[in-house]
Design a protein around this motif. Structure first.
Motif, PDB file in Angstrom:
ATOM      1  N   THR A 109       0.853  -1.184   0.000  1.00  0.00           N
ATOM      2  CA  THR A 109       0.000   0.000   0.000  1.00  0.00           C
ATOM      3  C   THR A 109       0.884   1.226   0.000  1.00  0.00           C
ATOM      4  OG1 THR A 109      -0.095  -0.016   2.412  1.00  0.00           O
ATOM      5  CG2 THR A 109      -1.856  -1.160   1.228  1.00  0.00           C
ATOM      6  N   GLU A 110       0.499   2.181  -0.759  1.00  0.00           N
ATOM      7  CA  GLU A 110       1.272   3.411  -0.842  1.00  0.00           C
ATOM      8  C   GLU A 110       0.941   4.289   0.343  1.00  0.00           C
ATOM      9  OE1 GLU A 110       2.604   5.103  -3.992  1.00  0.00           O
ATOM     10  OE2 GLU A 110       2.657   3.298  -5.217  1.00  0.00           O
ATOM     11  N   LYS A 111       1.962   4.709   1.028  1.00  0.00           N
ATOM     12  CA  LYS A 111       1.769   5.616   2.148  1.00  0.00           C
ATOM     13  C   LYS A 111       2.002   7.027   1.628  1.00  0.00           C
ATOM     14  CE  LYS A 111       3.217   2.354   5.652  1.00  0.00           C
ATOM     15  NZ  LYS A 111       4.169   2.071   6.712  1.00  0.00           N
ATOM     16  N   GLY A 112       0.944   7.705   1.421  1.00  0.00           N
ATOM     17  CA  GLY A 112       1.072   9.060   0.932  1.00  0.00           C
ATOM     18  C   GLY A 112       0.922  10.060   2.066  1.00  0.00           C
ATOM     19  N   TYR A 113       1.457  11.215   1.873  1.00  0.00           N
ATOM     20  CA  TYR A 113       1.333  12.288   2.850  1.00  0.00           C
ATOM     21  C   TYR A 113       0.440  13.362   2.248  1.00  0.00           C
ATOM     22  CZ  TYR A 113       5.178   9.970   5.134  1.00  0.00           C
ATOM     23  OH  TYR A 113       5.960   9.038   5.756  1.00  0.00           O
ATOM     24  N   PRO A 114      -0.417  13.952   3.074  1.00  0.00           N
ATOM     25  CA  PRO A 114      -1.255  15.021   2.529  1.00  0.00           C
ATOM     26  C   PRO A 114      -0.404  16.224   2.151  1.00  0.00           C
ATOM     27  CG  PRO A 114      -1.552  14.843   4.899  1.00  0.00           C
ATOM     28  CD  PRO A 114      -0.679  13.706   4.480  1.00  0.00           C
ATOM     29  N   ARG A 115      -0.817  16.864   1.120  1.00  0.00           N
ATOM     30  CA  ARG A 115      -0.075  18.021   0.647  1.00  0.00           C
ATOM     31  C   ARG A 115      -0.302  19.186   1.597  1.00  0.00           C
ATOM     32  NH1 ARG A 115       0.451  19.944  -5.466  1.00  0.00           N
ATOM     33  NH2 ARG A 115       1.541  21.890  -5.067  1.00  0.00           N
ATOM     34  N   TYR A 116       0.774  19.844   1.937  1.00  0.00           N
ATOM     35  CA  TYR A 116       0.700  20.971   2.856  1.00  0.00           C
ATOM     36  C   TYR A 116       1.384  22.147   2.209  1.00  0.00           C
ATOM     37  CZ  TYR A 116       1.364  23.788   7.035  1.00  0.00           C
ATOM     38  OH  TYR A 116       1.352  24.802   7.954  1.00  0.00           O
ATOM     39  N   GLU A 117       0.611  23.186   2.010  1.00  0.00           N
ATOM     40  CA  GLU A 117       1.175  24.375   1.386  1.00  0.00           C
ATOM     41  C   GLU A 117       1.128  25.522   2.373  1.00  0.00           C
ATOM     42  OE1 GLU A 117      -0.531  25.314  -2.354  1.00  0.00           O
ATOM     43  OE2 GLU A 117      -0.234  23.311  -3.147  1.00  0.00           O
ATOM     44  N   THR A 118       2.119  26.347   2.299  1.00  0.00           N
ATOM     45  CA  THR A 118       2.174  27.536   3.166  1.00  0.00           C
ATOM     46  C   THR A 118       1.812  28.755   2.364  1.00  0.00           C
ATOM     47  OG1 THR A 118       4.527  27.816   2.691  1.00  0.00           O
ATOM     48  CG2 THR A 118       3.955  26.486   4.603  1.00  0.00           C
TER      49      THR A 118
END
Length: 121
Positions: free
Chosen positions: A104-113
């Motif tokens: 399973t791919e462990k993705g991280y949520p995109r976080y933009e500043t």
């Protein structure tokens, strides 16, 4: 195989006439034994072989949960049956039967500043 020859042989068979195999072989540039083989009902080689797999008898006992495929292969090779074949064939069969879990791919949520604006003086 030549479909015209097969058609001609089927016509001869329906009319219950014994063909001259040598003459037909010369006409179609084949061996007389090949012509006779097709007259007797040969359909050609099968596309697939229905051969039993060495691992089929062990499939209910193979579980790949929490261990590697290599470890399961080593266990079966050493403890259960040493004639199960090579590791690469074992791995291919485990994948084909759907016993190996897909990662399973462990993705991280995109976080933009927020963009910072700098004042140039």
């Amino acid at each position: 195989m030549n479909t015209v020859l097969i058609t001609q042989l089927s016509i001869l068979k329906m009319s219950r006439t014994k063909p001259n195999y040598a003459e037909l072989a010369r006409m179609y540039d084949l061996d007389r034994r090949t012509v006779k083989k097709y007259y007797d009902g040969y359909d050609g080689k099968p596309r697939r072989r229905n051969k039993a797999n060495r691992l089929d008898k062990h499939l209910p006992f193979i579980t790949i949960r929490g261990v590697t495929v290599r470890a399961v292969y080593e266990y079966f090779h050493d403890e259960v049956d040493s004639s199960i074949g090579t590791y690469s064939n074992f791995n291919k069969n485990v994948k084909a039967k759907g016993l190996k879990l897909k990662k399973t791919e462990k993705g991280y949520p995109r976080y933009e500043t927020e963009a910072k604006l700098f004042a140039v003086s």
